[in-house]
Design a protein around this motif. Structure first.
Motif, short mmCIF file in Angstrom:
data_model
loop_
_atom_site.label_atom_id
_atom_site.label_comp_id
_atom_site.label_asym_id
_atom_site.label_seq_id
_atom_site.Cartn_x
_atom_site.Cartn_y
_atom_site.Cartn_z
N UNK A 120 19.14 -20.42 -21.95
CA UNK A 120 18.68 -19.10 -21.51
C UNK A 120 18.92 -18.04 -22.58
N UNK A 121 20.10 -18.09 -23.21
CA UNK A 121 20.41 -17.13 -24.29
C UNK A 121 19.43 -17.27 -25.44
N UNK A 122 19.10 -18.51 -25.77
CA UNK A 122 18.14 -18.76 -26.86
C UNK A 122 16.78 -18.15 -26.52
N UNK A 123 16.31 -18.37 -25.30
CA UNK A 123 15.00 -17.83 -24.90
C UNK A 123 15.01 -16.31 -24.95
N UNK A 124 16.13 -15.71 -24.55
CA UNK A 124 16.24 -14.24 -24.58
C UNK A 124 16.03 -13.69 -25.98
N UNK A 125 16.57 -14.40 -26.98
CA UNK A 125 16.46 -13.94 -28.36
C UNK A 125 15.07 -14.11 -28.94
N UNK A 126 14.30 -15.06 -28.40
CA UNK A 126 12.98 -15.36 -28.99
C UNK A 126 11.87 -14.47 -28.46
N UNK A 127 12.09 -13.85 -27.27
CA UNK A 127 11.02 -13.06 -26.61
C UNK A 127 9.80 -13.91 -26.30
N UNK A 128 9.99 -15.20 -26.15
CA UNK A 128 8.89 -16.13 -25.87
C UNK A 128 8.91 -16.47 -24.38
N UNK A 151 6.25 -12.37 -27.04
CA UNK A 151 5.75 -12.79 -28.35
C UNK A 151 4.46 -13.59 -28.24
N UNK A 152 4.35 -14.44 -27.22
CA UNK A 152 3.25 -15.41 -27.18
C UNK A 152 2.08 -14.98 -26.30
#
Length: 790
Positions: free
Chosen positions: A484-492, A734-735
């Motif tokens: 979840x933290x990773x997804x938060x940083x990607x804005x994807x 982003x996507x």
């Protein structure tokens, strides 16, 4: 083995004193010149071999293998030898008599041979490990952390948690080794960390400088934040300032206390350090420079002094240390042509002889940070030589360095070479290839977790998400917060991943620690996404947190409250926990321990939460108390219009009948800043500003030269106030063109304040359909005056 103890007590006593009689055979093993001689000794002495002799046999065999040119062929010969199986059987039978070091060495040496028998040894090790946990829990954990599988790591963690309550609360070293084990396996397991933290807090008055320093370092690595420990540690360390009169102890104190010290303590630390700077060793100077970077030191005299010591010892530093020095010097804006030239020469000399991807990536990164450097042939050739061996972390480091050089060349030389672009293409190729081949989420996560930067976002993000999609079934309650933290940083925005996380939480909420809930909620808040069973999902998360509100870190509580507010959730007990004098006083004291950037971020989030509650939940009667803070912030940074906003402003003036009918950079009540405002009367005619029946209040204490105004006046009957916002790419995922949480919240707030909100997305304004001025003017007319679009 247990029967042997009972039947032959004499032999058991003899076994304990074998160390003296085993030396001659060990000497013979060391003198062996090939594997056959070792195996002959094993065959002839297998009935009497001790655990030390077994360890020695493994060690000598491994030394032989390291000297061979055809490594794999010789490994196969060893595996197939009948006496090698004898050695394994002896190891299994004698496991109980091995000390911890012997046990770990045998496990490591067997692992190097990659044999099937290794599995049997591990099976024998597990019950032996549990027995030893009772006696020497933390020592064994730290010793084995780098050797054991993820499954065994989890078993050790669970067993440790089960046994922890039996540990004496004064056993600080045991607790510290447990935290060290968690750091070694990169696992922030909150239940154990909390228990260890309680041990540290209860013994804080007995902790010495070395212990506090190590605990702070471990917490930093695990990203575990304990405000109570940091506050008490700061008090203890401050008391030690007059007692630390030796460079060794003072440097430890400076590194531990400096980043969280107040202005007076920092001044005292720096002045004392300056007095003893001549006595610093190379290692101490390096540690001090790292702390000064974290403290954002602007003491030019001290900076020069430490830099001169580093310069004197520069030849003695390893590549990773040279990178740390380079980063610190550049961050602190230190200027020394001589020092930077010496650094560049050293980095180049290391680069010529380095062979491992990690070390080469470190050297390349350091070179790219140095001022006025260029990507030369040596760097390109060294990168290309190790590309096939690189993991994603190495590739990301190389790409970041190359992009840094490209940016420098474009900015100062107006030039980008074809070699730079070709190297980037190769990095793309190897990165994508590595992601496409990944079949295990744990292995993927080890490489992906720390990736960030422009190259990753532009070249690898899509493929990374595709890999996560393939492995979505491997997301579980242990890794869901990290994903979840990773997804938060990607804005994807990946609905597949977010739905999987929400479903998992609903099914296994009792297995997830409450401290992990914020990380799980965050991507839903940032990306403005409602999963299936929205209310049930967010409701169960809030309920799970309820009993922990009193122990949550103040900073975490503010961030959590803001994230829930973005999602239109306002739990009354959470808000009451935040908006009270006792909590706010506690948070103020914590802000003093944070770096300036994080402190400001926390204050902004508290203001935004305060605004959201006032606007969306007036029934809670929580007062608005951020007027002065907002005035200070907007006085500091009024901002300026970008190119698109300037275009829109000029066209709005034409559409509305003059610049007096449109206002730019308007502050609303509660200090939302909007790009443009206009007012239409009941006949949809623009009303000019400055009319007598439209008095406008001015922002209290605002600089007179500012053109930013605060609006909140009453309108004539039937008139409407319109807010026009140009939304750049950061307002969207982003996507896909999906509005993110903060922009959606701002629209809600402006509508509550009485605005009709017109949001102009960048992809519409810059589209081919609006490529002419006439088309854009017509677009604005339809937005403002038309009935179908708003």
């Amino acid at each position: 083995m247990l029967r042997l103890r009972a039947v032959c007590p004499f032999s058991w006593r003899v076994f304990q004193f074998r160390s003296c009689s085993c030396k001659p055979l060990i000497s013979e093993m060391i003198k062996c010149t090939d594997e056959e001689q070792i195996f002959d000794l094993i065959k002839n002495n297998r009935a009497t071999l001790s655990e030390k002799q077994v360890e020695c046999a493994f060690n000598v065999l491994w030394q032989f293998q390291k000297q061979k040119t055809s490594f794999l062929k010789n490994i196969e010969c060893i595996r197939d030898h009948p006496q090698f199986l004898t050695l394994h059987n002896l190891s299994t039978n004698q496991m109980e008599f091995m000390n911890d070091n012997t046990l770990v060495n045998v496990l490591y040496l067997t692992q190097q041979c990659s044999t099937e028998a290794h599995r049997l040894l591990v099976e024998a090790l597990v019950p032996e490990a549990w027995r030893r946990l009772e006696r020497s829990l933390s020592i064994l954990m730290v010793s084995m952390s780098s050797l054991i599988s993820r499954c065994f790591q989890d078993q050790l963690v669970n067993k440790t948690e089960h046994l922890f309550d039996a540990i004496d609360s004064s056993q600080v070293n045991v607790a510290r080794r447990i935290v060290q084990f968690l750091r070694n396996i990169k696992y922030s397991y909150y239940p154990l960390l909390e228990k260890c933290n309680i041990v540290f807090l209860s013994n804080i008055n007995h902790l010495d400088l070395d212990s506090i320093s190590k605990i702070l370092s471990l917490y930093h690595s695990l990203q575990f934040h304990s405000f109570e420990f940091i506050k008490m540690a700061k008090k203890r360390l401050t008391e030690m300032i007059p007692l630390s009169d030796h460079p060794d102890s003072f440097v430890k104190l400076f590194v531990a206390l400096g980043p969280m010290a107040g202005p007076e303590e920092k001044k005292q630390l720096k002045s004392t350090l300056l007095l003893m700077s001549e006595e610093l060793t190379s290692k101490q100077a390096l540690a001090v420079m790292g702390a000064m970077e974290e403290m954002e030191s602007r003491n030019s005299h001290l900076n020069k002094k430490i830099a001169s010591i580093l310069h004197k010892h520069l030849d003695n530093y390893k590549p990773i240390e040279l990178l740390k020095i380079t980063r610190a010097l550049v961050f602190l804006h230190f200027q020394s042509k001589e020092l930077f030239v010496k650094l560049r020469e050293l980095l180049h000399s290391y680069l010529k002889i380095s062979v491992t991807p990690r070390e080469i990536s470190v050297l390349v990164s350091a070179l790219s940070i140095l001022p006025s450097t260029h990507l030369d042939e040596l760097v390109i050739s060294r990168i290309e030589a190790v590309l096939p061996q690189c993991d994603l972390t190495d590739l990301n480091s190389f790409a970041t360095s190359v992009l840094r050089w490209i940016y420098y060349d474009c900015t100062y030389l107006d030039n980008t070479s074809g070699k730079q672009l070709k190297l980037l293409q190769k990095l793309d190729h190897y990165g994508l290839q590595r992601l496409q081949k990944c079949t295990n989420l744990n292995l993927l996560w080890e490489e992906v977790r720390s990736l960030k930067g422009e190259w990753f976002a532009e070249s690898l993000l899509e493929e990374t998400v595709a890999a996560l999609h393939r492995l979505v079934d491997e997301i579980n309650y242990k890794n869901v917060a990290e994903i979840a933290s990773f997804i938060s940083k990607t804005n994807y925005l990946s609905t597949l991943l977010l739905d999987r996380m929400a479903s998992l939480v609903l099914q296994q909420i009792e297995k997830i620690h409450p401290f992990a809930i914020f990380a799980i909620i965050l991507p839903f808040s940032i990306l403005n996404y409602d999963p299936p069973q929205r209310d049930e999902f967010f409701g169960i998360c809030i309920q799970h947190l309820h009993s922990h509100l009193s122990v949550l870190d103040p900073v975490m509580l503010v961030f959590l409250g803001f994230s829930l507010a973005t999602l239109e959730y306002f739990p009354e007990d959470l808000l009451q926990a935040i908006f009270n004098i006792k909590f706010l006083a506690k948070m103020d004291s914590q802000l003093e321990l944070l770096c300036s950037s994080l402190s400001m971020r926390v204050q902004l989030r508290l203001m935004e939460l305060n605004r959201a509650v006032c606007l969306e939940c007036p029934e809670y009667q929580i007062p608005w108390f951020h007027d002065r803070f907002c005035q200070q912030q907007y006085n500091k940074d009024i901002g300026s219009m970008n190119g698109a906003q300037q275009q829109i402003y000029k066209m709005l003036a034409e559409v509305l009948g003059g610049t007096n009918c449109v206002k730019a950079s308007v502050l609303t009540p509660y200090y939302h800043k909007i790009d443009f405002e206009c007012i239409l009367d009941k006949r949809k005619k623009p009303l000019p500003y400055g009319s007598n029946n439209l008095p406008l209040g001015k922002l209290p204490e605002m600089h007179s030269e500012s053109n930013t105004q605060i609006t909140g006046s009453r309108l004539p009957p039937g008139a409407e106030r319109i807010a026009l916002e140009f939304l750049g790419s950061r307002a969207f995922c982003r996507n896909i063109p999906h509005l993110k949480g903060k922009s959606a919240m701002k629209k809600r707030h402006l509508e509550i304040l009485g605005y009709r909100v017109i949001q102009i997305p960048h992809f519409e304004w810059n589209s081919m359909a609006l490529s002419t001025k006439e088309a854009r003017m017509d677009y604005l007319r339809k937005c403002i005056f038309g009935e179908g679009k708003s």
